[in-house]
Design a protein around this motif. Sequence first.
Motif, short mmCIF file in Angstrom:
data_model
loop_
_atom_site.label_atom_id
_atom_site.label_comp_id
_atom_site.label_asym_id
_atom_site.label_seq_id
_atom_site.Cartn_x
_atom_site.Cartn_y
_atom_site.Cartn_z
N ALA A 95 59.58 43.41 37.61
CA ALA A 95 59.05 43.80 35.94
C ALA A 95 60.15 43.21 35.20
O ALA A 95 59.78 42.49 34.42
CB ALA A 95 58.98 45.31 35.98
N ALA A 96 61.51 43.44 35.25
CA ALA A 96 62.38 42.99 34.08
C ALA A 96 62.45 41.33 34.26
O ALA A 96 62.19 40.84 33.10
CB ALA A 96 63.84 43.61 34.50
N PRO A 97 62.52 40.70 35.16
CA PRO A 97 62.57 39.07 35.24
C PRO A 97 61.20 38.45 34.54
O PRO A 97 61.35 37.62 33.85
CB PRO A 97 62.95 38.74 36.55
CG PRO A 97 63.34 39.76 37.55
CD PRO A 97 62.81 41.20 36.72
N THR A 98 60.07 39.10 34.99
CA THR A 98 58.91 38.67 34.41
C THR A 98 58.85 38.97 32.96
O THR A 98 58.52 38.14 32.23
CB THR A 98 58.01 39.47 35.20
OG1 THR A 98 57.91 39.11 36.85
CG2 THR A 98 56.37 38.98 34.60
N ILE A 99 59.18 40.07 32.44
CA ILE A 99 59.09 40.60 31.22
C ILE A 99 60.17 39.65 30.48
O ILE A 99 59.71 39.01 29.13
CB ILE A 99 59.52 41.97 30.99
CG1 ILE A 99 58.03 42.82 31.34
CG2 ILE A 99 59.46 42.04 29.44
CD1 ILE A 99 58.54 44.35 31.68
N ALA A 100 61.44 39.29 30.71
CA ALA A 100 62.30 38.63 30.33
C ALA A 100 61.73 37.14 30.17
O ALA A 100 61.77 36.42 28.90
CB ALA A 100 63.72 38.69 30.89
N ILE A 101 61.11 36.56 31.22
CA ILE A 101 60.79 35.25 31.03
C ILE A 101 59.47 35.13 30.07
O ILE A 101 59.48 34.07 29.34
CB ILE A 101 60.17 34.43 32.42
CG1 ILE A 101 61.43 34.60 33.31
CG2 ILE A 101 59.53 33.23 32.04
CD1 ILE A 101 61.00 34.37 34.63
N LEU A 102 58.68 36.02 30.22
CA LEU A 102 57.40 35.96 29.36
C LEU A 102 57.96 36.11 27.77
O LEU A 102 57.56 35.43 26.84
CB LEU A 102 56.44 37.26 29.55
CG LEU A 102 55.60 36.99 30.75
CD1 LEU A 102 54.90 38.41 31.11
CD2 LEU A 102 54.76 35.81 30.70
N VAL A 103 58.75 36.95 27.39
CA VAL A 103 59.09 37.35 26.02
C VAL A 103 59.90 36.14 25.59
O VAL A 103 59.88 35.88 24.40
CB VAL A 103 60.18 38.47 25.87
CG1 VAL A 103 60.74 38.66 24.57
CG2 VAL A 103 59.19 39.79 26.20
N ALA A 104 60.78 35.64 26.26
CA ALA A 104 61.59 34.44 25.93
C ALA A 104 60.54 33.41 25.64
O ALA A 104 60.77 32.48 24.61
CB ALA A 104 62.79 34.16 26.94
N SER A 105 59.75 32.95 26.37
CA SER A 105 58.80 31.86 26.33
C SER A 105 58.15 32.02 25.15
O SER A 105 57.84 31.15 24.34
CB SER A 105 58.18 31.53 27.42
OG SER A 105 57.32 32.69 27.80
N ALA A 133 67.26 32.76 19.26
CA ALA A 133 66.53 32.39 20.35
C ALA A 133 67.39 32.09 21.56
O ALA A 133 67.10 32.35 22.49
CB ALA A 133 65.59 31.16 20.24
N SER A 134 68.40 31.39 21.18
CA SER A 134 69.29 31.20 22.32
C SER A 134 70.07 32.46 22.98
O SER A 134 70.21 32.48 23.95
CB SER A 134 70.37 30.42 21.65
OG SER A 134 70.11 29.08 21.18
N LEU A 135 70.33 33.51 22.03
CA LEU A 135 70.72 34.53 22.56
C LEU A 135 69.78 35.34 23.50
O LEU A 135 70.16 35.81 24.67
CB LEU A 135 71.21 35.69 21.46
CG LEU A 135 72.50 35.19 20.58
CD1 LEU A 135 72.55 36.05 19.50
CD2 LEU A 135 73.62 35.21 21.60
N LEU A 136 68.58 35.08 23.03
CA LEU A 136 67.49 35.83 23.90
C LEU A 136 67.17 35.02 25.26
O LEU A 136 67.13 35.64 26.24
CB LEU A 136 66.00 35.72 23.24
CG LEU A 136 65.08 36.47 23.96
CD1 LEU A 136 65.31 38.12 24.04
CD2 LEU A 136 63.54 36.42 23.37
N VAL A 137 67.33 33.68 25.03
CA VAL A 137 67.28 33.04 26.44
C VAL A 137 68.46 33.09 27.44
O VAL A 137 68.51 33.35 28.57
CB VAL A 137 66.98 31.35 25.99
CG1 VAL A 137 67.32 30.52 27.45
CG2 VAL A 137 65.94 31.23 25.59
N ALA A 138 69.84 33.40 26.69
CA ALA A 138 70.80 33.65 27.52
C ALA A 138 70.59 34.99 28.12
O ALA A 138 70.93 35.18 29.34
CB ALA A 138 72.39 33.73 26.58
N GLY A 139 70.29 35.96 27.49
CA GLY A 139 69.85 37.36 28.09
C GLY A 139 69.04 37.05 29.35
O GLY A 139 69.28 37.96 30.30
N VAL A 140 68.01 36.11 29.13
CA VAL A 140 66.99 35.80 30.16
C VAL A 140 67.84 35.58 31.52
O VAL A 140 67.69 35.77 32.67
CB VAL A 140 65.94 34.96 29.90
CG1 VAL A 140 65.02 34.48 31.18
CG2 VAL A 140 65.01 35.63 28.85
N VAL A 141 68.65 34.63 31.12
CA VAL A 141 69.52 33.91 32.39
C VAL A 141 70.31 34.89 32.98
O VAL A 141 70.22 35.12 34.38
CB VAL A 141 70.33 32.76 31.75
CG1 VAL A 141 71.48 32.29 32.95
CG2 VAL A 141 69.41 31.72 31.42
#
Length: 148
Positions: A95-105, A133-141
């Motif tokens: 769930a968490a990785p999927t949500i992170a990728i979806l939200v960031a994209s 946006a960069s901080l959110l993408v960093a959070g996804v990583v």
Amino acid sequence: MPLVTLGLLIAAGAALVAQNLLMARITGSVSTVLIALVMNSAVGLVLLSLLLLRKAGIGGIGEIVTAFRPWFLIPGLLGSYFVFASITGYQRLGAAPTIAILVASQLVIGLAWDLTRSGNLTLQGILTAALGASLLVAGVVIILSLYR
């Protein structure tokens, strides 16, 4: 932001997580993800049709027919794709990785859309949005690195 809107969005986020967890479970017990997708769409179609009939009567159905344009099908196709991709992500990544990728994209594409349509762009505004946006993408990583 009004508290009602904030509450509505938080509840929708929680509902989306619950929906995807349940649909991933359904998919695990049937032969194809298409069964879960059809069931999801059928329930939505029946519920929304009943609400439309209650609100507008049979005239609501007539309005659908007269207002229809072929491009009106695109949102349904995109929504079905989103649900399919979400179920696949929940099953394969969690769930968490999927949500992170979806939200960031969604944020990056939404931000790009808003920036192209904004008539009053400032360098500070662009940099602030890019930083967020960069901080959110960093959070996804970071989240994805926890699941390796």
